[in-house]
Design a protein around this motif. Sequence first.
Motif, PDB file in Angstrom:
ATOM      1  N   UNK A  36       0.898  -1.203   0.026  1.00 38.91           N
ATOM      2  CA  UNK A  36      -0.061   0.098  -0.062  1.00 38.91           C
ATOM      3  C   UNK A  36       0.936   1.304  -0.085  1.00 38.91           C
ATOM      4  N   UNK A  37       2.088   1.175   0.459  1.00 41.06           N
ATOM      5  CA  UNK A  37       3.011   2.280   0.309  1.00 41.06           C
ATOM      6  C   UNK A  37       3.366   2.948  -1.045  1.00 41.06           C
ATOM      7  N   UNK A  38       2.865   1.956  -1.959  1.00 44.04           N
ATOM      8  CA  UNK A  38       3.264   2.240  -3.373  1.00 44.04           C
ATOM      9  C   UNK A  38       2.057   2.590  -4.152  1.00 44.04           C
ATOM     10  N   UNK A  39       2.300   3.911  -4.686  1.00 43.84           N
ATOM     11  CA  UNK A  39       0.923   4.408  -5.506  1.00 43.84           C
ATOM     12  C   UNK A  39       1.184   3.819  -6.944  1.00 43.84           C
ATOM     13  N   UNK A  40      -0.054   3.267  -7.519  1.00 42.23           N
ATOM     14  CA  UNK A  40       0.109   2.816  -8.646  1.00 42.23           C
ATOM     15  C   UNK A  40      -0.340   3.508  -9.857  1.00 42.23           C
ATOM     16  N   UNK A  41       0.535   3.767 -10.801  1.00 43.82           N
ATOM     17  CA  UNK A  41       0.155   4.647 -12.113  1.00 43.82           C
ATOM     18  C   UNK A  41       0.004   3.532 -13.258  1.00 43.82           C
ATOM     19  N   UNK A  42      -0.993   2.996 -13.646  1.00 42.85           N
ATOM     20  CA  UNK A  42      -1.191   2.030 -14.760  1.00 42.85           C
ATOM     21  C   UNK A  42      -0.688   2.590 -16.143  1.00 42.85           C
TER      22      UNK A  42
END
Length: 371
Positions: free
Chosen positions: A13-19
């Motif tokens: 969850x600490x990682x922001x996902x930019x698909x």
Amino acid sequence: MSKNVQDLDGLVEAFEVYPTSNPTPPGERAAELAAPRFGTVFTDHMSRITWRKDSGWQDRRVVEYGPLALDPAAAVLHYAQEIFEGLKAYRHADGSIWTFRPEANAARFQRSAKRLALPELSTDDFIGSLAALVRKDIEWVPSADGFSLYLRPFMYASESFLGVRSSHEVEYLVIASPVGSYFADGVKPVSIWIAQDYHRAGKGGTGSAKCGGNYAASLLPQIEAYEQGCEQVAFLDDVTDTYLEELGGMNLFVVRSDGTVETPELTGTILEGVTRSSILQLARDRGHEVVERRISLAELLAGLRDGSVSEVFACGTAAVITPIGRFKGVNFDEVVSGGAAGELTMALREELTGIQTGKVEDRYGWLTRLA
Ligand SMILES: *Cc1c(COP(=O)(O)O)cnc(C)c1O
């Protein structure tokens, strides 16, 4: 023993996902997974964390796989301040995805960072970055027998500055490439050239760190090996030119006819392989006497000639265990086990890959579920 998949949710969850807006079409991906081109084709995303000297690790994210912007004065291009790791994600029969001893890779990455004067990445960030990428690109983890997704974490000095000091700006990334079965055409022992004029590492140098510079130093001797008709090069110690150390990217094991399993002891110029340490444990469990010590080339050659050495193999994450069938040098050319793969070599390979793929019990809690 194995960790539950839920354990990693907080780290991921600490990682922001930019698909990516341009994912690989499913048909194309299926074709790649059917015949993986290891190290050439990568998944749609990569994990990334940035470090600044004054503010530390920040911007944990999963972004589209693609080229990096690098200033021509970026320190890594001039002074090789770079380290990396290598591990694999395996799809088990129930579809779950696991990796093997990632804490060991995280700890080694920290030791490598220390030696290269790079900032240390926490074990949580290391494992979180793997899980975040694998969860995003889960369809890229192959399911065929012996196939896996190779994970390549790495860190480099990105600061634009030609002064010689440790970089104030660092990038950490993880990229992933599907990989097929190493022995797709059956097990074939490799031939080894013993480097004559070159060493991989020197006393007090960076031999025990996993850094790109060590690999750069091994490329010319590797060319020499090809010219000598051998597939791989092995190095001797730099002080006495006497003792076996390792290959460019794999550790060495010697099996004696009395069943003793030996490997060169870690003297600071040898990279401590996770595969090496796992094999030491598995061989011990099978009742073999296991010895870490200095092994001279002369002793190895004598053992091959009088039959007291019965098997020799190399090991590392990429190929797991590779039998060695021949040692060649300036004034010798010796065959190992009649050029065939050794019995213990193959049994250990079977057991280790069995644990990794969920077919053999994970007695030590070596597996971590990523997804
Ligand atoms: C990575 C590496 C190994 C093998 O390490 P594993 O953790 O088993 O993959 C061995 N020698 C060198 C020089 C390496 O870089």
